[in-house]
Scaffold this motif. Structure first.
Motif, PDB file in Angstrom:
ATOM      1  N   TYR A   1      35.924  36.966  59.256  1.00  0.00           N
ATOM      2  CA  TYR A   1      35.432  37.723  58.103  1.00  0.00           C
ATOM      3  C   TYR A   1      36.498  38.696  57.598  1.00  0.00           C
ATOM      4  N   LEU A   2      37.188  39.363  58.510  1.00  0.00           N
ATOM      5  CA  LEU A   2      38.210  40.332  58.122  1.00  0.00           C
ATOM      6  C   LEU A   2      39.322  39.648  57.329  1.00  0.00           C
ATOM      7  N   PHE A   3      39.846  38.537  57.852  1.00  0.00           N
ATOM      8  CA  PHE A   3      40.891  37.806  57.137  1.00  0.00           C
ATOM      9  C   PHE A   3      40.399  37.371  55.765  1.00  0.00           C
ATOM     10  N   GLY A   4      39.224  36.789  55.733  1.00  0.00           N
ATOM     11  CA  GLY A   4      38.683  36.293  54.473  1.00  0.00           C
ATOM     12  C   GLY A   4      38.419  37.389  53.468  1.00  0.00           C
ATOM     13  N   THR A   5      37.898  38.517  53.933  1.00  0.00           N
ATOM     14  CA  THR A   5      37.551  39.614  53.033  1.00  0.00           C
ATOM     15  C   THR A   5      38.797  40.271  52.457  1.00  0.00           C
ATOM     16  N   VAL A   6      39.790  40.507  53.295  1.00  0.00           N
ATOM     17  CA  VAL A   6      41.045  41.099  52.805  1.00  0.00           C
ATOM     18  C   VAL A   6      41.684  40.159  51.782  1.00  0.00           C
ATOM     19  N   TRP A   7      41.743  38.873  52.114  1.00  0.00           N
ATOM     20  CA  TRP A   7      42.332  37.885  51.208  1.00  0.00           C
ATOM     21  C   TRP A   7      41.578  37.860  49.882  1.00  0.00           C
ATOM     22  N   LEU A   8      40.265  37.831  49.955  1.00  0.00           N
ATOM     23  CA  LEU A   8      39.428  37.791  48.759  1.00  0.00           C
ATOM     24  C   LEU A   8      39.623  39.049  47.913  1.00  0.00           C
ATOM     25  N   ALA A   9      39.683  40.209  48.545  1.00  0.00           N
ATOM     26  CA  ALA A   9      39.865  41.472  47.823  1.00  0.00           C
ATOM     27  C   ALA A   9      41.199  41.488  47.079  1.00  0.00           C
ATOM     28  N   VAL A  10      42.251  41.063  47.761  1.00  0.00           N
ATOM     29  CA  VAL A  10      43.581  41.056  47.141  1.00  0.00           C
ATOM     30  C   VAL A  10      43.624  40.048  45.994  1.00  0.00           C
TER      31      VAL A  10
ATOM     32  N   MET B   1      41.147  38.612  44.243  1.00  0.00           N
ATOM     33  CA  MET B   1      40.230  38.884  43.140  1.00  0.00           C
ATOM     34  C   MET B   1      40.443  40.280  42.526  1.00  0.00           C
ATOM     35  N   LYS B   2      41.345  41.059  43.149  1.00  0.00           N
ATOM     36  CA  LYS B   2      41.634  42.425  42.684  1.00  0.00           C
ATOM     37  C   LYS B   2      40.365  43.279  42.639  1.00  0.00           C
ATOM     38  N   VAL B   3      39.632  43.237  43.764  1.00  0.00           N
ATOM     39  CA  VAL B   3      38.427  44.049  43.909  1.00  0.00           C
ATOM     40  C   VAL B   3      38.564  44.887  45.180  1.00  0.00           C
ATOM     41  N   SER B   4      37.688  45.854  45.335  1.00  0.00           N
ATOM     42  CA  SER B   4      37.722  46.696  46.535  1.00  0.00           C
ATOM     43  C   SER B   4      37.305  45.884  47.762  1.00  0.00           C
ATOM     44  N   PHE B   5      37.661  46.413  48.916  1.00  0.00           N
ATOM     45  CA  PHE B   5      37.265  45.753  50.160  1.00  0.00           C
ATOM     46  C   PHE B   5      35.735  45.665  50.232  1.00  0.00           C
ATOM     47  N   GLY B   6      35.039  46.730  49.832  1.00  0.00           N
ATOM     48  CA  GLY B   6      33.572  46.738  49.853  1.00  0.00           C
ATOM     49  C   GLY B   6      32.978  45.668  48.954  1.00  0.00           C
ATOM     50  N   LYS B   7      33.528  45.521  47.757  1.00  0.00           N
ATOM     51  CA  LYS B   7      33.047  44.486  46.826  1.00  0.00           C
ATOM     52  C   LYS B   7      33.309  43.095  47.410  1.00  0.00           C
ATOM     53  N   ALA B   8      34.497  42.911  47.994  1.00  0.00           N
ATOM     54  CA  ALA B   8      34.819  41.620  48.609  1.00  0.00           C
ATOM     55  C   ALA B   8      33.907  41.341  49.797  1.00  0.00           C
ATOM     56  N   LEU B   9      33.565  42.386  50.533  1.00  0.00           N
ATOM     57  CA  LEU B   9      32.644  42.241  51.663  1.00  0.00           C
ATOM     58  C   LEU B   9      31.281  41.758  51.170  1.00  0.00           C
ATOM     59  N   PHE B  10      30.839  42.310  50.067  1.00  0.00           N
ATOM     60  CA  PHE B  10      29.559  41.887  49.502  1.00  0.00           C
ATOM     61  C   PHE B  10      29.636  40.457  48.966  1.00  0.00           C
ATOM     62  N   MET B  11      30.789  40.080  48.422  1.00  0.00           N
ATOM     63  CA  MET B  11      30.954  38.734  47.861  1.00  0.00           C
ATOM     64  C   MET B  11      31.149  37.671  48.939  1.00  0.00           C
ATOM     65  N   GLY B  12      31.838  38.033  50.032  1.00  0.00           N
ATOM     66  CA  GLY B  12      32.251  37.017  50.985  1.00  0.00           C
ATOM     67  C   GLY B  12      31.675  37.098  52.377  1.00  0.00           C
ATOM     68  N   VAL B  13      30.860  38.141  52.662  1.00  0.00           N
ATOM     69  CA  VAL B  13      30.323  38.273  54.021  1.00  0.00           C
ATOM     70  C   VAL B  13      28.820  38.535  54.023  1.00  0.00           C
ATOM     71  N   ILE B  14      28.401  39.576  53.369  1.00  0.00           N
ATOM     72  CA  ILE B  14      27.007  40.037  53.453  1.00  0.00           C
ATOM     73  C   ILE B  14      25.991  38.918  53.185  1.00  0.00           C
ATOM     74  N   PRO B  15      26.154  38.119  52.119  1.00  0.00           N
ATOM     75  CA  PRO B  15      25.142  37.077  51.876  1.00  0.00           C
ATOM     76  C   PRO B  15      25.112  35.980  52.943  1.00  0.00           C
TER      77      PRO B  15
ATOM     78  N   THR C   1      39.010  31.233  49.068  1.00  0.00           N
ATOM     79  CA  THR C   1      38.519  30.927  50.414  1.00  0.00           C
ATOM     80  C   THR C   1      39.645  30.788  51.439  1.00  0.00           C
ATOM     81  N   GLY C   2      40.887  30.950  51.004  1.00  0.00           N
ATOM     82  CA  GLY C   2      42.037  30.762  51.894  1.00  0.00           C
ATOM     83  C   GLY C   2      42.034  31.647  53.124  1.00  0.00           C
ATOM     84  N   GLY C   3      41.630  32.886  52.977  1.00  0.00           N
ATOM     85  CA  GLY C   3      41.594  33.789  54.123  1.00  0.00           C
ATOM     86  C   GLY C   3      40.591  33.355  55.174  1.00  0.00           C
ATOM     87  N   TYR C   4      39.474  32.809  54.717  1.00  0.00           N
ATOM     88  CA  TYR C   4      38.474  32.311  55.664  1.00  0.00           C
ATOM     89  C   TYR C   4      38.992  31.062  56.369  1.00  0.00           C
TER      90      TYR C   4
END
Length: 184
Positions: free
Chosen positions: A130-139, A141-155, A90-93
């Protein structure tokens, strides 16, 4: 005490109250199974403080909140604390809240009587957060930006839309009252 000292004390007190509001609301959170990012009241608190306090005081209140959480005061989601939270999923957020407050506060300061323009500013601030949080989460968690977007923004989009509406309906009337009373 001269006027400059009085103004400084007033501003510090106001910033402290805004930071306290974030510290009270942000820990209220609910984990969701598809993400390490919980649903929290932090966005609502940051929107509210940025609108009421404006860009400078709203952003400084977020800095105070982050520093308090970083040094161990349990003010982050789920009543957690520590710099490890800033380095976690959650650091990026958390860092994004600074931009959310600055952008929302800027629009509230410049266009306080134009709610649609302020809404635009809130949405822009949210997107940057959202951008900061998603990039941070992707890096992290070692997942794609799209996967991180689904994990940290869409819901969170529906809930964040409600938080924006609540902040618009409550913070702007309060800001106007505080301004007419000479507090803001």
């Amino acid at each position: 005490m001269n006027s400059a000292q009085s103004t400084k004390i007033h501003n510090l007190t106001f910033i402290g109250l805004l930071a306290a509001l974030i510290c009270v609301l942000a820990p209220i959170s609910f984990p969701i199974p598809i993400s390490p990012v919980p649903i929290s009241m932090a966005f609502l608190a940051v929107y509210f403080c940025a609108i009421v306090g404006g860009m400078k005081r709203g952003t400084i209140s977020v800095v105070v909140y982050i520093l308090l959480g970083g040094i161990g005061v349990p003010v982050f989601a789920g009543w957690t604390a520590g710099f490890q939270k800033l380095a976690g999923p959650t650091g990026g957020y958390l860092i994004g809240y600074l931009f959310l407050a600055a952008i929302t506060g800027y629009f509230a300061d410049r266009f306080e009587d134009k709610i649609p323009i302020c809404l635009f500013g809130m949405i822009m601030g949210t997107l940057i957060c959202y951008l900061f949080g998603t990039v941070w989460l992707a890096v992290l968690m070692k997942v794609s930006f799209g996967k991180a977007l689904f994990m940290g923004v869409i819901p969170y989009l529906p809930g964040d839309a409600v938080k924006i509406a609540l902040a618009l309906l409550s913070a702007f009337p309060l800001r106007k009252r505080l301004k007419s009373a000479g507090i803001v």
